[in-house]
Design a protein around this motif. Structure first.
Motif, mmCIF file in Angstrom:
data_model
loop_
_atom_site.group_PDB
_atom_site.id
_atom_site.type_symbol
_atom_site.label_atom_id
_atom_site.label_comp_id
_atom_site.label_asym_id
_atom_site.label_seq_id
_atom_site.Cartn_x
_atom_site.Cartn_y
_atom_site.Cartn_z
ATOM 1 N N ALA A 104 0.847 -1.205 0.000
ATOM 2 C CA ALA A 104 0.000 0.000 0.000
ATOM 3 C C ALA A 104 0.878 1.248 0.000
ATOM 4 C CB ALA A 104 -0.930 -0.003 1.216
ATOM 5 N N PHE A 105 1.937 1.221 0.788
ATOM 6 C CA PHE A 105 2.866 2.357 0.827
ATOM 7 C C PHE A 105 3.503 2.562 -0.542
ATOM 8 C CE2 PHE A 105 7.180 3.973 1.384
ATOM 9 C CZ PHE A 105 6.921 5.178 2.010
ATOM 10 N N ASP A 106 3.938 1.474 -1.167
ATOM 11 C CA ASP A 106 4.562 1.570 -2.487
ATOM 12 C C ASP A 106 3.578 2.116 -3.515
ATOM 13 O OD1 ASP A 106 6.918 0.603 -1.428
ATOM 14 O OD2 ASP A 106 6.621 -1.450 -2.158
ATOM 15 N N ARG B 128 1.661 9.124 -5.669
ATOM 16 C CA ARG B 128 2.114 10.474 -5.336
ATOM 17 C C ARG B 128 3.089 10.990 -6.393
ATOM 18 N NH1 ARG B 128 5.835 10.010 -1.306
ATOM 19 N NH2 ARG B 128 7.412 10.515 -2.804
ATOM 20 N N GLU B 129 4.029 10.140 -6.818
ATOM 21 C CA GLU B 129 4.993 10.542 -7.840
ATOM 22 C C GLU B 129 4.288 10.862 -9.151
ATOM 23 O OE1 GLU B 129 7.688 7.255 -7.894
ATOM 24 O OE2 GLU B 129 8.779 7.924 -6.105
ATOM 25 N N LYS B 130 3.277 10.052 -9.483
ATOM 26 C CA LYS B 130 2.503 10.289 -10.706
ATOM 27 C C LYS B 130 1.786 11.640 -10.621
ATOM 28 C CE LYS B 130 -1.514 8.370 -13.052
ATOM 29 N NZ LYS B 130 -2.560 7.363 -12.935
ATOM 30 N N ILE B 131 1.180 11.897 -9.466
ATOM 31 C CA ILE B 131 0.459 13.166 -9.273
ATOM 32 C C ILE B 131 1.447 14.329 -9.315
ATOM 33 C CG2 ILE B 131 -0.819 14.526 -7.561
ATOM 34 C CD1 ILE B 131 -2.231 11.869 -6.786
ATOM 35 N N GLU B 132 2.625 14.156 -8.696
ATOM 36 C CA GLU B 132 3.635 15.223 -8.725
ATOM 37 C C GLU B 132 4.056 15.532 -10.156
ATOM 38 O OE1 GLU B 132 6.698 13.713 -6.155
ATOM 39 O OE2 GLU B 132 5.747 14.518 -4.348
ATOM 40 N N ARG B 133 4.237 14.473 -10.974
ATOM 41 C CA ARG B 133 4.598 14.702 -12.382
ATOM 42 C C ARG B 133 3.476 15.449 -13.105
ATOM 43 N NH1 ARG B 133 6.601 9.510 -11.788
ATOM 44 N NH2 ARG B 133 4.803 8.555 -12.806
#
Length: 156
Positions: A84-86, A92-97
């Motif tokens: 779940a963390f991964d 989160r990384e996708k949203i940041e991009r």
């Protein structure tokens, strides 16, 4: 038979000797009974200890199984939490991009809008200057016509 060299079984036993021997046998019998009782008590105590030990072993095995089961459950929970963390990290990384891309697009749109606004402002200023120039020309023509009209009656 001489009295010192003969064995006691060879001599006839007296009543006193018989009673003494009977008492001795009773003592030995009592001692044997006590030894048997003690042996039985020892056996019973050993059996109790064995049963207690078996129960303790069963309890220990059950506890071990419970602990092992808890460890397995904990390991599964940890694996699920890690997954779940991964997933959350990847999301989160996708949203940041996406945010970075949208911010870049927004900056580009703001730059384009600023250039368009500047261009429109320049066009308005040019139009205002053009209108002022036309108005100045019109006023100059009107002024020239009035001057010509004012000068023409004087000439005539």
């Amino acid at each position: 038979m001489s009295s010192g060299s003969a064995s006691p079984s060879a001599e006839p036993m007296t009543k006193k000797d018989l009673k003494k021997q009977e008492k001795q046998l009773q003592k030995e019998e009592k001692a044997d009974e006590q030894a048997v009782k003690h042996a039985f008590k020892s056996i019973e105590a050993a059996e109790k200890t064995l049963r207690r030990s078996e129960r303790a072993e069963v309890a220990a095995m059950e506890h071990y199984d419970d602990v092992l089961e808890d460890d397995v459950k904990l390991a599964i929970k940890h694996a699920v939490a890690q997954a779940a963390f991964d997933r959350a990290r990847v999301e989160r990384e996708k949203i940041e991009r996406e945010v970075e891309i949208r911010e870049r697009v927004l900056r580009e749109q703001e730059d384009l809008l600023a250039r368009k606004t500047e261009h429109l402002t320049e066009q308005k200023e040019y139009k205002l200057l053009q209108d002022k120039y036309k108005e100045d020309e019109r006023l100059a023509r009107v002024e020239n016509r009035r001057a010509a009209e004012a000068a023409s009656p004087n000439l005539a």
